[in-house]
Design a protein around this motif. Structure first.
Motif, mmCIF file in Angstrom:
data_model
loop_
_atom_site.group_PDB
_atom_site.id
_atom_site.type_symbol
_atom_site.label_atom_id
_atom_site.label_comp_id
_atom_site.label_asym_id
_atom_site.label_seq_id
_atom_site.Cartn_x
_atom_site.Cartn_y
_atom_site.Cartn_z
ATOM 1 N N ARG A 119 -49.548 26.457 -25.501
ATOM 2 C CA ARG A 119 -48.414 26.112 -26.362
ATOM 3 C C ARG A 119 -47.111 26.074 -25.579
ATOM 4 O O ARG A 119 -46.221 25.278 -25.876
ATOM 5 N N GLU A 120 -47.003 26.914 -24.560
ATOM 6 C CA GLU A 120 -45.773 27.009 -23.773
ATOM 7 C C GLU A 120 -45.687 25.950 -22.667
ATOM 8 O O GLU A 120 -44.618 25.740 -22.096
ATOM 9 N N ALA A 121 -46.792 25.295 -22.338
ATOM 10 C CA ALA A 121 -46.825 24.359 -21.211
ATOM 11 C C ALA A 121 -45.856 23.202 -21.409
ATOM 12 O O ALA A 121 -45.694 22.688 -22.518
ATOM 13 N N SER A 122 -45.228 22.780 -20.332
ATOM 14 C CA SER A 122 -44.255 21.683 -20.370
ATOM 15 C C SER A 122 -44.896 20.328 -20.139
ATOM 16 O O SER A 122 -44.255 19.296 -20.359
ATOM 17 N N ASN A 123 -46.142 20.305 -19.666
ATOM 18 C CA ASN A 123 -46.792 19.052 -19.293
ATOM 19 C C ASN A 123 -48.032 18.794 -20.138
ATOM 20 O O ASN A 123 -48.629 19.720 -20.691
ATOM 21 N N GLU A 124 -48.419 17.529 -20.210
ATOM 22 C CA GLU A 124 -49.563 17.126 -21.011
ATOM 23 C C GLU A 124 -50.887 17.507 -20.362
ATOM 24 O O GLU A 124 -51.836 17.896 -21.036
ATOM 25 N N TYR A 125 -50.978 17.411 -19.047
ATOM 26 C CA TYR A 125 -52.234 17.704 -18.364
ATOM 27 C C TYR A 125 -52.264 19.163 -17.920
ATOM 28 O O TYR A 125 -51.246 19.720 -17.484
ATOM 29 N N LEU A 126 -53.458 19.774 -18.030
ATOM 30 C CA LEU A 126 -53.611 21.198 -17.753
ATOM 31 C C LEU A 126 -54.781 21.446 -16.815
ATOM 32 O O LEU A 126 -55.797 20.745 -16.869
ATOM 33 N N ILE A 127 -54.649 22.467 -15.980
ATOM 34 C CA ILE A 127 -55.767 23.032 -15.234
ATOM 35 C C ILE A 127 -55.830 24.511 -15.583
ATOM 36 O O ILE A 127 -54.836 25.229 -15.447
ATOM 37 N N ILE A 128 -57.001 24.954 -16.041
ATOM 38 C CA ILE A 128 -57.193 26.361 -16.366
ATOM 39 C C ILE A 128 -57.843 27.019 -15.152
ATOM 40 O O ILE A 128 -59.012 26.768 -14.830
ATOM 41 N N CYS A 129 -57.073 27.829 -14.471
ATOM 42 C CA CYS A 129 -57.504 28.433 -13.206
ATOM 43 C C CYS A 129 -57.668 29.933 -13.412
ATOM 44 O O CYS A 129 -56.699 30.629 -13.701
ATOM 45 N N ASP A 130 -58.883 30.438 -13.286
ATOM 46 C CA ASP A 130 -59.086 31.879 -13.404
ATOM 47 C C ASP A 130 -58.385 32.591 -12.247
ATOM 48 O O ASP A 130 -58.125 31.993 -11.190
ATOM 49 N N ASP A 131 -58.115 33.870 -12.432
ATOM 50 C CA ASP A 131 -57.328 34.571 -11.416
ATOM 51 C C ASP A 131 -58.105 34.857 -10.133
ATOM 52 O O ASP A 131 -57.558 35.393 -9.169
ATOM 53 N N ASP A 132 -59.391 34.468 -10.101
ATOM 54 C CA ASP A 132 -60.187 34.583 -8.873
ATOM 55 C C ASP A 132 -60.705 33.225 -8.408
ATOM 56 O O ASP A 132 -61.662 33.155 -7.637
ATOM 57 N N ASN A 133 -60.085 32.153 -8.876
ATOM 58 C CA ASN A 133 -60.434 30.791 -8.441
ATOM 59 C C ASN A 133 -59.463 30.323 -7.372
ATOM 60 O O ASN A 133 -58.243 30.447 -7.532
ATOM 61 N N TRP A 134 -59.993 29.776 -6.282
ATOM 62 C CA TRP A 134 -59.161 29.241 -5.208
ATOM 63 C C TRP A 134 -59.330 27.725 -5.182
ATOM 64 O O TRP A 134 -60.362 27.202 -4.765
ATOM 65 N N LEU A 135 -58.329 27.011 -5.642
ATOM 66 C CA LEU A 135 -58.417 25.557 -5.765
ATOM 67 C C LEU A 135 -58.270 24.881 -4.406
ATOM 68 O O LEU A 135 -57.399 25.242 -3.609
ATOM 69 N N ALA A 136 -59.109 23.857 -4.152
ATOM 70 C CA ALA A 136 -58.943 23.043 -2.950
ATOM 71 C C ALA A 136 -57.585 22.356 -2.993
ATOM 72 O O ALA A 136 -56.997 22.147 -4.067
ATOM 73 N N THR A 137 -57.069 21.960 -1.833
ATOM 74 C CA THR A 137 -55.705 21.452 -1.743
ATOM 75 C C THR A 137 -55.480 20.158 -2.524
ATOM 76 O O THR A 137 -54.349 19.823 -2.861
#
Length: 321
Positions: free
Chosen positions: A86-104
């Motif tokens: 609800r607070e997000a400013s953008n339309e697209y979202l990525i849900i990243c768990d606190d132990d997920n390391w996203l590739a660059t």
């Protein structure tokens, strides 16, 4: 909404885990045409999660990329996630768990999938397990799905019917998520046991029932750090597998709707066959679970209501509305 990207991290006492997670987010290579932000949703932590997150973000000199910290005092990832969305400013979202390391390139690839495929409700990628020096036990290869690692499909593309995506690294749209819960809040909260961690499965099931596609991309890569204390048979069975079993009490009501709706779409022959079979399956079921499955399948096949549970009635109304 702006067609940018918001990365959401939901965490509870994540101070020890978040440094690497934030470092990988800070390392994202993003075209200047894509605006983005990071939201940390702190779920009633009692450690220094918020302070550590702010310091870690400042260390990477990304003052032009907003970090927003919000707090949700009600325990459960579902509540923290929904508040962050609800607070997000953008339309697209990525849900990243606190132990997920996203590739660059994770953010850019997720953005392009959502921006070019409007029929896709959510997208997920390939999880690669990482742990400490102890390594992985022999049984891990047979239970990788419970840890949200490994391929989520045989190849890149739209998932097969009934297949769902993990919440780890899930990319979706803010407006779509809010629409899925606008009139029908999560049914997981009505379970007698704590099954709020199954919020990703419920969301995917709602997307499917509303006609959206789920997409898997094997070049959308993240690493999932799994500490050694989670690599015990006790944690596996009592925390993960038991959690799946508990959530099935709610989720199988969605699957009954999918069985009746998806298998029969454009196939009156299958609809008629199921309509004949379901009553027999109900009458001669050898367990309450199988009887419930048959009853709810019949309930969703028929254009009128028959006696069933309240959640199944609301699932049918959700599909119809």
């Amino acid at each position: 909404m702006k067609n940018g990207m918001t990365i959401i991290i939901c965490t509870y006492n994540g101070a020890e885990r978040l440094s690497q997670t934030i470092a990988h987010i800070a390392a994202q290579i993003v075209p200047t045409s894509i605006q983005w932000e990071l939201i940390l949703a702190d779920n009633a932590s009692s450690d220094d999660t918020i302070e550590m997150t702010k310091l870690a973000w400042e260390k990477h000199n990304l003052s032009h990329i907003p970090l927003r910290v919000i707090s949700e005092d009600v325990p459960g990832k579902l509540y923290a996630l929904q508040k962050a969305i609800r607070e997000a400013s953008n339309e697209y979202l990525i849900i990243c768990d606190d132990d997920n390391w996203l590739a660059t390139d994770y953010l850019e690839k997720a953005y392009n999938i959502l921006d070019t495929m409007p029929e896709v409700g959510a997208a997920g990628g390939l999880g690669i397990p990482v742990t400490d020096d102890a390594g992985f036990p022999e049984w891990f290869k047979d239970y990788h799905y419970a840890y949200a690692v490994g391929p989520q499909a045989e190849k890149t593309g739209v998932l097969k019917p009934r297949a769902i995506l993990w919440g780890a690294g899930l990319a979706t749209r803010r407006s779509l998520y809010l629409a899925m819960y606008k009139d029908y809040q999560s049914f997981l909260v009505e379970s007698e046991t704590n099954v709020l961690s199954a919020e990703d499965t419920e969301y995917c099931l709602r997307l499917i029932l509303k006609g959206y596609k789920l997409y898997y991309d094997d070049t959308l890569v993240y690493w999932h750090y799994i500490p050694s204390f989670k690599l015990t048979t006790d944690f596996r069975d009592q925390k993960l597998i038991k959690g799946f079993q508990n959530s099935d009490i709610i989720l199988r009501k969605y699957y009954a709707a999918m069985r009746a709706r998806l298998k029969t779409r454009g196939r009156p022959d299958i609809w008629f066959a199921l309509l004949l079979i379901a009553p027999f399956n109900y009458l001669f079921a050898f367990s309450a679970k199988r009887a419930e499955k048959a009853r709810n399948t019949l309930f969703h096949l028929l254009p009128f209501n028959i006696p069933t549970d309240d959640i199944s009635r609301r699932i049918k109304a959700f599909i119809r509305d």
